[in-house]
Write a protein that holds these residues in place. Structure first.
Motif: not given
Ligand SMILES: [Mg+2]
Ligand SMILES: Nc1nc2c(ncn2[C@@H]2O[C@H](COP(=O)(O)OP(=O)(O)OP(=O)(O)O)[C@@H](O)[C@H]2O)c(=O)[nH]1
Length: 219
Positions: A29-31, A52-57, A61-63, A104-106
């Motif tokens: 998704k993010t890529t 909006s991916d506030t979950f995964r560590a 930063e990746q986004l 929107i990244d999830t």
């Molecule tokens: Mg992602």
């Protein structure tokens, strides 16, 4: 395959266009957001990313790395914060600053996890408070290596918020992703693009003729 094309997805939009990107964990998704941003930007869109991916560590930063690489804006909050509020704020920021595309990244979520799917629904619903037509696109990202499970992913995500397009990633590997055409036809969903690697230019816009040619050459 021609009816499965949706090339206009990448064109310049005059009005606000919020694109929700969803899918199970690790599908790309993010890529894919990074890659899409590059094409949208080169077509004259002003692009805002919503973290909006506030979950995964390290997801934020990746986004952020992608935002810097492609040179587009990002709206973010801290890890653990409400993903729906980030989406809301990103769209608000976009409208206030004349950005027309919001991606929107999830967080990755399994389609059978009820609470995570509820959270997903909330993200979509909150965008409607700003624009009743939002999210204008809901893209489900599929991994070519997932096999038959792809059908269940489409089925379940589609129940929560109607999907408007599919992207299949990791077609640069040995997986041929033959299931993509079957699932696109079954659910009458356009295929937006294909992921062919990890880099910013490794996204091929889905064009029926090109795809048919490549497919028949490979097989
Ligand atoms: Mg992602
Ligand atoms: N070979 C290949 N790798 C890809 C492709 N797209 C993404 N990847 C890789 O797949 C891995 C996961 O990509 P992400 O973009 O982080 O996936 P995600 O869906 O955002 O993951 P979560 O947010 O953790 O659910 C990374 O190592 C990417 O570089 C592709 O088209 N081909």
């Amino acid at each position: 395959m021609k009816p499965l094309e949706k090339i206009e997805f990448f064109k310049k939009k005059e009005k606000l266009n919020a694109i929700l990107i969803s899918g199970v964990n690790g599908v790309g998704k993010t890529t894919t957001i990074g890659k899409i941003s590059k094409i949208l930007k080169s077509n004259g869109n002003k692009v805002m990313l919503a973290a909006s991916d506030t979950f995964r560590a390290a997801a934020i930063e990746q986004l952020e790395n992608w935002a810097n690489k492609i040179d587009v804006q990002i709206t973010k909050s801290s890890q653990g914060s409400d993903p729906a509020s980030v989406a809301y704020k990103a769209i608000e920021d976009a409208l206030n600053n004349n950005f027309n595309q919001v991606l929107i990244d999830t967080a990755g979520r399994l389609q059978n996890k009820k609470n995570l799917m509820e959270e997903y629904k909330k993200i979509a619903n909150v965008t409607k408070k700003i624009d009743p037509d939002a999210p204008h696109d809901v893209i489900l990202v599929l991994d070519a290596t997932s096999g038959q499970n792809v059908i269940n992913q489409v089925e379940e995500f589609n129940k929560i918020i109607p999907i408007t397009g599919l992207i299949m990633t990791k077609l640069d590997g040995t997986a041929k992703g033959g299931i993509l055409l079957a699932v696109a036809k079954k659910y009458k969903l356009p295929i937006i693009a294909l992921g062919l690697g990890e880099k910013e230019d490794d996204l091929q816009i889905f064009e029926a003729e090109k795809f048919a040619e490549a497919f028949t050459q490979i097989n």
